[in-house]
Scaffold this motif. Structure first.
Motif, PDB file in Angstrom:
ATOM      1  N   ALA A  80     -39.192  49.249 -59.692  1.00 55.52           N
ATOM      2  CA  ALA A  80     -39.311  48.442 -58.480  1.00 55.52           C
ATOM      3  C   ALA A  80     -39.440  46.958 -58.780  1.00 55.52           C
ATOM      4  CB  ALA A  80     -40.512  48.913 -57.656  1.00 55.52           C
ATOM      5  N   GLN A  81     -40.009  46.626 -59.945  1.00 50.65           N
ATOM      6  CA  GLN A  81     -40.231  45.221 -60.285  1.00 50.65           C
ATOM      7  C   GLN A  81     -40.224  45.067 -61.800  1.00 50.65           C
ATOM      8  OE1 GLN A  81     -44.019  43.563 -59.005  1.00 50.65           O
ATOM      9  NE2 GLN A  81     -43.109  41.544 -58.726  1.00 50.65           N
TER      10      GLN A  81
ATOM     11  N   THR B 169     -46.159  53.114 -54.077  1.00 49.07           N
ATOM     12  CA  THR B 169     -45.953  54.316 -53.255  1.00 49.07           C
ATOM     13  C   THR B 169     -45.273  55.408 -54.059  1.00 49.07           C
ATOM     14  OG1 THR B 169     -45.804  52.996 -51.226  1.00 49.07           O
ATOM     15  CG2 THR B 169     -44.871  55.211 -51.160  1.00 49.07           C
TER      16      THR B 169
ATOM     17  N   LEU C 217     -43.171  51.766 -61.844  1.00 49.73           N
ATOM     18  CA  LEU C 217     -43.388  50.396 -61.363  1.00 49.73           C
ATOM     19  C   LEU C 217     -42.254  49.481 -61.800  1.00 49.73           C
ATOM     20  CD1 LEU C 217     -47.220  49.983 -62.097  1.00 49.73           C
ATOM     21  CD2 LEU C 217     -46.153  50.380 -59.871  1.00 49.73           C
TER      22      LEU C 217
ATOM     23  N   ASP D 164     -47.204  47.777 -50.058  1.00 51.63           N
ATOM     24  CA  ASP D 164     -46.016  46.965 -50.279  1.00 51.63           C
ATOM     25  C   ASP D 164     -46.299  45.679 -51.048  1.00 51.63           C
ATOM     26  OD1 ASP D 164     -47.420  45.824 -48.184  1.00 51.63           O
ATOM     27  OD2 ASP D 164     -45.618  45.083 -47.178  1.00 51.63           O
TER      28      ASP D 164
ATOM     29  N   PRO E 263     -45.114  46.504 -55.638  1.00 53.35           N
ATOM     30  CA  PRO E 263     -43.847  47.246 -55.664  1.00 53.35           C
ATOM     31  C   PRO E 263     -43.906  48.445 -56.598  1.00 53.35           C
ATOM     32  CG  PRO E 263     -43.451  44.880 -55.765  1.00 53.35           C
ATOM     33  CD  PRO E 263     -44.933  45.068 -55.915  1.00 53.35           C
ATOM     34  N   GLY E 264     -43.524  49.612 -56.065  1.00 51.48           N
ATOM     35  CA  GLY E 264     -43.517  50.838 -56.850  1.00 51.48           C
ATOM     36  C   GLY E 264     -44.755  51.683 -56.706  1.00 51.48           C
TER      37      GLY E 264
END
Length: 272
Positions: free
Chosen positions: A250-251, A202, A247, A196, A199-200
């Protein structure tokens, strides 16, 4: 040599992003030890310089890779009680203040024990390249380390030990077995706890696999992160852009990427 001659200028050209899980601190330590060896005419072997590096940087894996080159495995030996009691032997990554009185410059203040760490260079399939995706933010190693649990289950420890014992052999085979390498790079000791922080990451592990991208072998965190490492034999740009796309969902920041090869001889000194 007690001091540099005046005037002395040191120009540093660093191509390793800082605090990105790429071993920049170890590379800096190796560069400093090599510089000291040259200007002081110490004539230390690389094996002995390894000891001096480990006086400062207690990660032999990163130090050995920068110093000796190639695909290396390492471990730290257990110091004797007498060596452990020496206040100048660091217990963390940062060397404490000098001990033992005034530095006269006549002798090195720190003389590390012999063979603090040990290393071995494995065979490596030269067709395998490292794709490194580098996010535009820093992640302090100490922060990432705090995410790790104090204890691990026997099941998780055995899981990683089994795969670590097989991975060096697999990466030396030609042709590489993508399915086996992907399984051998599975992890239960650190990635799930740090995921975590990136971000991204996972989603990258779930969707960017050897089954979905030809040429890809496996994906993992580079060091403690936030950079992401992908081992592949082809389609490097396609794989890198696919990782960046996930990625970015997520960000929304800038991501750099590079394709890296092993430096088989490690650190060297050139006179120009």
């Amino acid at each position: 040599m007690h001091s540099f001659k005046v005037p002395t200028r040191v120009r540093i050209c660093n191509g390793i992003a800082l605090s990105r899980g790429l071993g920049s601190s170890a590379a800096a330590v190796v560069a400093g030890i090599l510089l000291g060896n040259e200007v002081g005419h110490l004539k230390l072997s690389k094996d002995r310089m390894f000891d001096y590096c480990l006086m400062i940087e207690r990660h032999p894996d990163n130090v050995a890779a920068a110093l000796f080159g190639g695909f290396v495995g390492t471990f730290m030996k257990k110091l004797s009680p007498a060596d452990t009691a020496r206040s100048e032997i660091p217990l963390s990554e940062v060397l404490p203040e000098l001990s033992g009185g005034i530095d006269t410059g006549e002798l090195p203040v720190h003389k590390p024990p012999l063979a603090i760490g040990s290393y071995h260079q494995f065979r490596f399939n030269r067709n395998i390249k490292s794709i490194v995706v580098i996010p535009d933010f820093e992640l302090d190693t100490s922060k990432a380390r705090k995410r790790l649990p104090q204890t691990y289950s026997r099941e998780d420890t055995v899981f990683n030990a089994q795969r670590c014992s097989l991975l060096p052999v697999l990466l030396g085979e030609d042709p590489p077995n993508a399915a086996k390498i992907a399984e051998a790079m599975q992890d239960r000791l650190h990635q799930q706890y740090r995921a975590d922080l990136i971000p991204g990451f996972t989603q990258v592990l779930q969707h960017i696999t050897h089954n979905t991208y030809p040429g890809l072998l496996a994906v993992a965190l580079s060091g403690a992160g936030p950079s992401i490492l992908a081992l592949a034999t082809s389609n490097f740009e396609i794989i890198a852009k696919a990782i960046i796309a996930l990625l970015s969902e997520a960000q929304q920041i800038h991501y750099d990427w590079q394709v890296l090869e092993l430096a088989p001889d490690g650190a060297s000194v050139d006179y120009v």
